[in-house]
Design an enzyme around this catalytic site. Sequence first.
Site, PDB file in Angstrom:
ATOM      1  N   SER A 185       0.791  -1.225   0.000  1.00 48.86           N
ATOM      2  CA  SER A 185       0.000   0.000   0.000  1.00 48.86           C
ATOM      3  C   SER A 185       0.824   1.275   0.000  1.00 48.86           C
ATOM      4  O   SER A 185       0.373   2.297  -0.520  1.00 48.86           O
ATOM      5  CB  SER A 185      -0.951   0.004   1.205  1.00 48.86           C
ATOM      6  OG  SER A 185      -0.224  -0.056   2.421  1.00 48.86           O
ATOM      7  N   HIS A 213      -5.565  -4.111  -1.471  1.00 53.53           N
ATOM      8  CA  HIS A 213      -5.376  -3.049  -2.466  1.00 53.53           C
ATOM      9  C   HIS A 213      -5.342  -3.605  -3.890  1.00 53.53           C
ATOM     10  O   HIS A 213      -4.995  -2.883  -4.826  1.00 53.53           O
ATOM     11  CB  HIS A 213      -4.094  -2.272  -2.177  1.00 53.53           C
ATOM     12  CG  HIS A 213      -4.208  -1.338  -1.018  1.00 53.53           C
ATOM     13  ND1 HIS A 213      -4.713  -0.061  -1.132  1.00 53.53           N
ATOM     14  CD2 HIS A 213      -3.901  -1.515   0.294  1.00 53.53           C
ATOM     15  CE1 HIS A 213      -4.699   0.519   0.055  1.00 53.53           C
ATOM     16  NE2 HIS A 213      -4.208  -0.344   0.936  1.00 53.53           N
ATOM     17  N   LYS A 244     -12.569  -0.950   0.570  1.00 52.24           N
ATOM     18  CA  LYS A 244     -11.850  -0.166  -0.437  1.00 52.24           C
ATOM     19  C   LYS A 244     -12.655  -0.193  -1.751  1.00 52.24           C
ATOM     20  O   LYS A 244     -13.663   0.477  -1.867  1.00 52.24           O
ATOM     21  CB  LYS A 244     -10.422  -0.686  -0.584  1.00 52.24           C
ATOM     22  CG  LYS A 244      -9.584  -0.482   0.688  1.00 52.24           C
ATOM     23  CD  LYS A 244      -8.185  -0.991   0.539  1.00 52.24           C
ATOM     24  CE  LYS A 244      -7.293  -0.637   1.721  1.00 52.24           C
ATOM     25  NZ  LYS A 244      -7.801  -0.941   3.060  1.00 52.24           N
TER      26      LYS A 244
END
Length: 397
Positions: A185, A213, A244
């Site tokens: 990240s 991610h 996310k």
Amino acid sequence: MSFAARVEAELEQFKRDGVYKRLNYLEAPQAARTKMQGRGEVVILSSNNYLGLCNAPDVVAAGKRALDEFGAGTGSVRFICGTFTIHRELEQALARFVGCESSLTYVSCWNANEGLVPTLLGEQDIVISDQLNHASIIDAIRLAKTITKCQTAVYRHSDMADLEDKLRAAKHTRLRLIFTDGVFSMEGDIARLPDIVALARKYDAVVAIDDSHATGVLGRSGRGTAEHYGLLGQVDIITSTLGKALGGAAGGFTAGPTALADYLTQRSRPQLFSNALPPTVAGSALAAVHHLEHHPDLVTRLHENARYFRERLLALGFRPLQGETPIVPVILGETAKAIQMSELLLDEGVFVTGFGYPVVPQGHARIRCQLSAGHTRDDLDFALGAFRRVGTKLGLI
């Protein structure tokens, strides 16, 4: 000195050092542009809302329907009070999406990681972790080491020779678990998954990857790091987040063989002692998965935006880290400088966060830009104009 006075003194030192973090309050949904209290409209370059689904009408509507159908929550843990059918439906959809047989949801991916390592590993086992893994993996390993006395090792970031040395040294252990982020990240780079899988096969190890991610981000249809490398269905364990790209609300999950989800249901402490996801979160996340399955073009748009922004930053004279993900870090060095730049950019109407120690190592502070499929070209050009003005003012370009 009293407890409160000691804490207040440390907070004052944070302020003097220029590393104190202030919360910014939004008055509208998370989006490419939103309203910030006291600032008006801002362009957001600091969100994990990679696909722009946080405020997608069908995602929001699905959350409302689930709230109406199931209420606010379970009121207790799932095995005690019962579990809602929407949780099962979401878990089936997530497993299918990431190429696994089964999955189990948690209130966060932090909990998923925390529930995995201490549950699977004992004194005869070892977990081998990438040096730059997320804090949730690091803390999960620390917890396992304390509770179950498992063995641990760390290999240099993406250094396959070092990983092989660690695997070779652990040949007499019962279970060898390699744990890595899919996308790191803070750096924005991608794990060398084909090499990791090959080493796992050579040394009879199990691969666990945190794809927080990467889910919704990597691969032709957003199915993550495994799809990016053509390895869908060949990763033993995948943990990831719903907070996310998949709607941005909260929650996480662990996916793998059917027996794994069953075993975690029986023994994983964060699962046994925490309430299930709120139904509205489960409903909106399920809608986000369906939305992405029907609109894979969002992934294409995301990467087009990331390439454009990275190329224009380079043209301005900045030196973002190279990469092919929508995480575009601009390294500045000192924490105070990164925070100063983020504050000046916010004055220009661009919300992007400066990161320093202890989130990243000393001397590696950065502005981390995160692109979204929701950004228009006008949004990106507006932000680039702010970077040019602030970079010139600070003598960075």
